[in-house]
Design an enzyme around this catalytic site. Structure first.
Site, PDB file in Angstrom:
ATOM      1  N   LYS A   1     -50.449   5.081   0.635  1.00 34.60           N
ATOM      2  CA  LYS A   1     -50.479   6.014  -0.425  1.00 34.60           C
ATOM      3  C   LYS A   1     -50.527   5.611  -1.625  1.00 34.60           C
ATOM      4  CE  LYS A   1     -49.368  10.195  -2.021  1.00 34.60           C
ATOM      5  NZ  LYS A   1     -48.104  10.955  -1.898  1.00 34.60           N
TER       6      LYS A   1
ATOM      7  N   LYS B   1     -44.905   9.743 -11.231  1.00 36.45           N
ATOM      8  CA  LYS B   1     -44.159   9.101 -10.161  1.00 36.45           C
ATOM      9  C   LYS B   1     -44.894   8.086  -9.409  1.00 36.45           C
ATOM     10  CE  LYS B   1     -41.987  10.084  -5.935  1.00 36.45           C
ATOM     11  NZ  LYS B   1     -41.779  11.221  -4.700  1.00 36.45           N
TER      12      LYS B   1
ATOM     13  N   THR C   1     -42.948  10.283  -0.510  1.00 38.53           N
ATOM     14  CA  THR C   1     -43.409   9.329  -1.143  1.00 38.53           C
ATOM     15  C   THR C   1     -42.460   8.568  -2.065  1.00 38.53           C
ATOM     16  OG1 THR C   1     -45.626  10.809  -1.535  1.00 38.53           O
ATOM     17  CG2 THR C   1     -45.384   8.550  -2.793  1.00 38.53           C
TER      18      THR C   1
END
Length: 313
Positions: free
Chosen positions: A186, A261, A111
């Site tokens: 995402k 994050k 990611t």
């Protein structure tokens, strides 16, 4: 379609270099091996290599060594900088793009920033390879069970090439568009998730103050307009959803550090695109603080304890 990628439809035929065998990557690699794929693994953490070998995954001494005979290079790394450095090489060492056979398919399941994903894809294509970004959702439990959701950015023919492999590791595979689209999906999804978990947690703390039991609030909201995944699957209080991390003292799951994050990635995208967002930046700030103050290794639903602790008595 390149000859060295075509065999992916036949599980035993395609060789995969799997780079990044941590909490997510390790179980994903195990599921590939169970399905009959030939996998060679590497990780910079010795303990991850030991665990991989104990589950029947052959390992090597370097990332470049794992590429021997590989049709696919799958990376599951902590950040975009790690991905780009691995692709290009550092400290005079050859990168993966240079070491791989022509036409190798690079599948990045990390990611990372959308811009970094697009840069990685451009580098791979310029080096004569193929590129797919396919970040995942579902956490460690989903990685172990093979029930992850993959959000995929790729050319249509490359998506079709990797889909059989992704189907082994997940239960839902969505082609979101071309390079970078998987990462875009995402971070948009996790922006929703982070904001909604804060809202659900605030509602439960407010309910406590107003004399509502957790079960009463859950019974109403889970069947009304407040229904969402953060409530019905990852409920931040123990009891109503027995499988939620709240019943295990907030053992992750999806750790607070990872939510911090991902929200930082969403914040970067919000700023770069000029979106007039208010909740996203605030959620990023809240989870940054949560991670820094002891929540990094707890499930992200543990944010409720932070809200409760900081509320007036």
């Amino acid at each position: 379609m390149s000859d060295n990628v075509q065999p992916l439809g036949q599980p035993a035929a395609g060789s995969i270099a799997f780079l990044g065998l941590g909490h997510m990557g390790g179980p994903m690699a195990v599921n590939l091996v169970k399905a009959g794929y030939t996998v060679t693994g590497f990780d910079v953490v010795p303990a991850a290599l030991d665990t991989a070998r104990s589950h029947g995954i052959p390992t090597v001494d370097s990332a470049v060594d794992a590429l021997a005979g590989a049709a696919v290079v799958l990376t599951m790394l902590p950040s975009g900088r790690h991905v780009l450095d691995a692709y290009r090489g550092t400290d005079g060492q050859p990168g993966l793009l240079q070491a791989a056979a022509p036409g190798t398919l690079f599948l990045d399941c990390s990611t990372i920033n959308v811009d970094e994903a697009r840069e990685a894809a451009a580098l791979a294509v310029a080096a004569g390879h193929r590129s797919v970004d396919a970040p995942v959702s579902g956490g460690v439990v989903g990685a172990e069970a093979g029930t992850l959701t993959f959000m995929v950015g790729a050319l249509p023919e490359d998506f079709e090439a990797v889909k059989p492999m992704l189907d082994v590791m997940g239960k839902r595979v969505v082609h979101c568009g071309e390079h970078g689209a998987g990462q875009a999906a995402k971070i948009c999804n996790n922006l929703i998730l982070g904001v909604s978990m804060i809202a659900v947690s605030e509602a439960f703390v407010l309910g406590e103050k107003l004399g509502l039991t957790h079960q009463a609030l859950f019974d109403v909201a889970s069947a009304a307009s407040g229904q969402c995944w953060a409530l019905t699957t990852n409920c931040p209080v123990p009891g109503p959803v027995p499988t939620s991390p709240a019943n295990r003292d907030y053992q992750p799951g999806f750790a607070g550090a990872l939510m911090a994050k991902d929200l930082k990635l969403a914040l970067n995208a919000l700023q770069s695109t000029g979106v007039a967002a208010r909740l996203g930046p605030l959620a990023s700030e809240i989870y940054d603080t949560f991670a820094a103050e002891g929540g990094a290794g707890r499930d992200f639903s543990g944010i409720i304890t932070d809200i409760r602790d900081k509320s007036a008595s």
